[in-house]
Design an enzyme around this catalytic site. Structure first.
Site, PDB file in Angstrom:
ATOM      1  N   TYR A 143     -15.683  31.634  84.595  1.00  0.00           N
ATOM      2  CA  TYR A 143     -15.288  31.288  86.163  1.00  0.00           C
ATOM      3  C   TYR A 143     -14.579  32.550  86.592  1.00  0.00           C
ATOM      4  O   TYR A 143     -13.866  33.036  85.880  1.00  0.00           O
ATOM      5  CB  TYR A 143     -14.309  30.202  86.184  1.00  0.00           C
ATOM      6  CG  TYR A 143     -14.074  29.904  87.533  1.00  0.00           C
ATOM      7  CD1 TYR A 143     -14.926  29.296  88.453  1.00  0.00           C
ATOM      8  CD2 TYR A 143     -12.713  29.794  88.028  1.00  0.00           C
ATOM      9  CE1 TYR A 143     -14.670  28.998  89.811  1.00  0.00           C
ATOM     10  CE2 TYR A 143     -12.284  29.603  89.414  1.00  0.00           C
ATOM     11  CZ  TYR A 143     -13.388  29.325  90.301  1.00  0.00           C
ATOM     12  OH  TYR A 143     -13.025  28.999  91.334  1.00  0.00           O
ATOM     13  N   ASP A 235     -12.106  39.921  83.416  1.00  0.00           N
ATOM     14  CA  ASP A 235     -11.411  39.235  84.296  1.00  0.00           C
ATOM     15  C   ASP A 235     -10.355  38.477  83.683  1.00  0.00           C
ATOM     16  O   ASP A 235     -10.447  37.486  82.930  1.00  0.00           O
ATOM     17  CB  ASP A 235     -12.481  38.064  84.759  1.00  0.00           C
ATOM     18  CG  ASP A 235     -11.696  37.352  85.893  1.00  0.00           C
ATOM     19  OD1 ASP A 235     -10.727  37.285  86.161  1.00  0.00           O
ATOM     20  OD2 ASP A 235     -12.264  36.314  86.542  1.00  0.00           O
ATOM     21  N   LYS A 264      -2.978  34.894  89.344  1.00  0.00           N
ATOM     22  CA  LYS A 264      -2.196  34.141  88.898  1.00  0.00           C
ATOM     23  C   LYS A 264      -0.987  34.757  88.615  1.00  0.00           C
ATOM     24  O   LYS A 264       0.028  34.866  89.467  1.00  0.00           O
ATOM     25  CB  LYS A 264      -2.814  33.295  87.823  1.00  0.00           C
ATOM     26  CG  LYS A 264      -4.307  32.554  88.219  1.00  0.00           C
ATOM     27  CD  LYS A 264      -4.711  31.525  87.290  1.00  0.00           C
ATOM     28  CE  LYS A 264      -5.826  31.034  88.101  1.00  0.00           C
ATOM     29  NZ  LYS A 264      -7.182  30.873  87.738  1.00  0.00           N
TER      30      LYS A 264
HETATM   31  C1  LIG Z   1      -8.518  31.292  88.747  1.00  0.00           C
HETATM   32  C2  LIG Z   1      -9.379  32.237  88.457  1.00  0.00           C
HETATM   33  C3  LIG Z   1     -10.041  33.103  89.398  1.00  0.00           C
HETATM   34  C4  LIG Z   1      -9.971  32.712  90.632  1.00  0.00           C
HETATM   35  O1  LIG Z   1      -8.389  32.865  91.120  1.00  0.00           O
HETATM   36  P1  LIG Z   1      -8.319  32.230  92.481  1.00  0.00           P
HETATM   37  O2  LIG Z   1      -6.913  32.813  93.035  1.00  0.00           O
HETATM   38  O3  LIG Z   1      -8.438  30.896  92.435  1.00  0.00           O
HETATM   39  O4  LIG Z   1      -9.399  32.560  93.701  1.00  0.00           O
HETATM   40  C5  LIG Z   1     -10.987  34.009  88.906  1.00  0.00           C
HETATM   41  N1  LIG Z   1     -11.148  34.224  87.518  1.00  0.00           N
HETATM   42  C6  LIG Z   1     -10.337  33.607  86.498  1.00  0.00           C
HETATM   43  C7  LIG Z   1     -10.754  33.854  85.069  1.00  0.00           C
HETATM   44  C8  LIG Z   1      -9.698  32.477  86.869  1.00  0.00           C
HETATM   45  O5  LIG Z   1      -9.182  31.803  86.048  1.00  0.00           O
END
Ligand SMILES: *Cc1c(COP(=O)(O)O)cnc(C)c1O
Length: 448
Positions: A143, A235, A264
């Site tokens: 994701y 990521d 985050k």
């Molecule tokens: C949460 C998440 C995102 C997206 O971040 P948002 O602040 O919700 O847009 C992207 N990559 C990873 C791995 C995530 O866990």
């Protein structure tokens, strides 16, 4: 346990918000989510006054729990009261940038944005701009936020949009491969090598049940991207400042990506994203380079203060020892419970992340002695190795309906708030206690 207020609020929300929520996953709870009134350490209290041990922690951002330590609170309040934003830089942006650059060796320069989605969107654009290539390799089930280049499913031969509204012609530039599958990556490089701008992956699949990389997988990705002049993007929106402490997951795995996306935790609970990496690459962003990137709210002083004070607090206190210690207690406790009650299920996670995947097959209960006892590590000598999830498809094959429709509610009844489905990770915070861990393990024992 009553939920009249939550039901009334959801009823109102359904009239004015699509699905009654502002982020899709929040509606996964059936028949309706509970609405939170406030947090308290490692707990939340809902609109009807019910208290839960909270292992969701905002879906990842809250390293310290709901009670922010005094310096964090003070930094937020000072920056909020002095005025929201200015359209011109502030010192605290430089402070947080310096902190990240100092602690994450692969990051020489960084740009702050407002969400993880914005960070990965900008990272993809930057990788394309820097390499002059179009294609991005991603992991199936990984994701990277709600963005056009990664809302893609299928495989590298037949990529297709995973959401309405994404043109097929966009999806064609995205090549999804299974996580932990070196041959699949070799194949896409053989086919498309000179048009691959980057491989983008979470170091640990944390949005799909928590899947740990096999030994050597990231080193392999590093080598093959180097060979073909493609970038490696980690990521670390979830793993950043959670796995591997302040050095992030890349320090744990000893692999140096070209670019890293953050989100985050780096915003201390406020909206945030960031992308950082080798100076020569990050310098390609506007205004120093030709890849356009901008944002009215980027580097927001309140967010920067929350992020900086949170990370500084973690640097100066026993935060990582505390959360990783409780994480280990949870994972090893769960491993013991499952051996008794549900030997086919797999405990996953590392550091302060944990999850139980309801895998359908496993070795016999009497051969579990040598299994990974602190979360699945893909160890080939583990008796569970042939049946533990290696990629997103394996997690999807688990008993995901049982997890969400039966188990989740049983845990909620016992005052334990787990993430909404089989796929989202669960997190330990500095606000959690050993008592929270013990109560939670008791609840698992009863609910499984
Ligand atoms: C949460 C998440 C995102 C997206 O971040 P948002 O602040 O919700 O847009 C992207 N990559 C990873 C791995 C995530 O866990």
């Amino acid at each position: 346990m009553t939920d009249d207020h939550s039901r009334e609020l959801y009823d109102r929300a359904l009239s004015v918000m699509p699905g009654g929520v502002n982020s899709a996953v929040r509606a996964a709870i059936e028949p309706y989510p509970f609405f939170v009134q406030k947090g308290d350490g490692g707990h939340v209290i809902d609109a009807d006054g019910n208290r839960y041990i909270d292992w969701v922690m905002g879906l990842g951002p809250l390293l310290l729990g709901h009670d922010l330590p005094e310096p964090v609170r003070a930094g937020i309040q000072r920056n909020a009261s002095e005025g929201p934003i200015y359209g011109t830089p502030t010192e605290i942006e430089v402070d947080l940038a310096e902190f990240v650059v100092r602690h994450v060796p692969s990051v020489e320069k960084i740009r702050f944005v407002n969400s993880g989605t914005e960070a990965t969107t900008s990272a993809v654009r930057l990788a394309r701009g820097y390499t002059g290539r179009n294609k991005i390799v991603v992991m199936q089930g990984g994701y990277h936020g709600a963005q056009e280049s990664t809302l893609v499913e299928g495989d590298a031969e037949n990529p297709a949009p995973s959401s309405a509204g994404v043109p097929q012609s966009f999806a064609e530039h995205t090549l999804p491969v299974p996580f932990n599958d070196e041959d699949a990556v070799r194949e896409v490089f053989e086919e498309h090598g000179d048009d691959i701008a980057a491989v983008m992956t979470e170091p640990i699949l944390a949005n799909h049940g928590v899947v740990y990389p096999e030994d050597g997988y990231h080193e392999f990705l590093r080598e093959i991207t180097d060979e073909h002049g493609s970038l490696l993007i980690f990521d670390e929106v979830i793993t950043g400042f959670r796995v591997g402490g302040l050095g992030c997951a890349q320090s744990e795995f000893g692999v140096t990506p070209d670019l890293t996306t953050f989100g985050k935790i780096v915003g201390g609970g406020f909206p945030v994203g960031a992308l950082g990496g080798r100076a020569e690459i990050v310098e390609q962003l506007a205004p120093s380079g030709p890849v356009f990137q901008a944002g009215t709210f980027s580097g927001h002083p309140v967010t920067m203060a929350a992020g900086l004070e949170t990370l500084q607090f973690a640097a100066e206190n026993d935060v990582y020892d505390h959360v990783n210690g409780l994480g280990e207690q949870l994972r090893s406790g769960l491993t013991e419970i499952l051996a008794e009650q549900a030997p086919s299920y797999t405990v996953t996670g590392t550091d302060s992340m944990f999850k139980v995947i309801f895998t359908r097959d496993g070795p016999g209960a009497n051969s579990l002695e040598e299994q990974c006892s602190n979360g699945c590590r893909q160890r080939p000598t583990c008796p569970r190795y042939d049946s533990c999830p290696k990629n997103a498809a394996d997690v999807k094959n688990a008993e995901t309906d049982r997890w969400r429709r039966i188990f989740w509610g049983q845990m909620k009844e016992r005052g334990v708030f787990l993430s909404q489905n089989q796929f989202e990770c669960q997190f330990v915070s500095y606000g959690h206690t050993e008592e929270d861990v013990e109560e939670t393990l008791e609840a698992y024992k009863e609910a499984l």
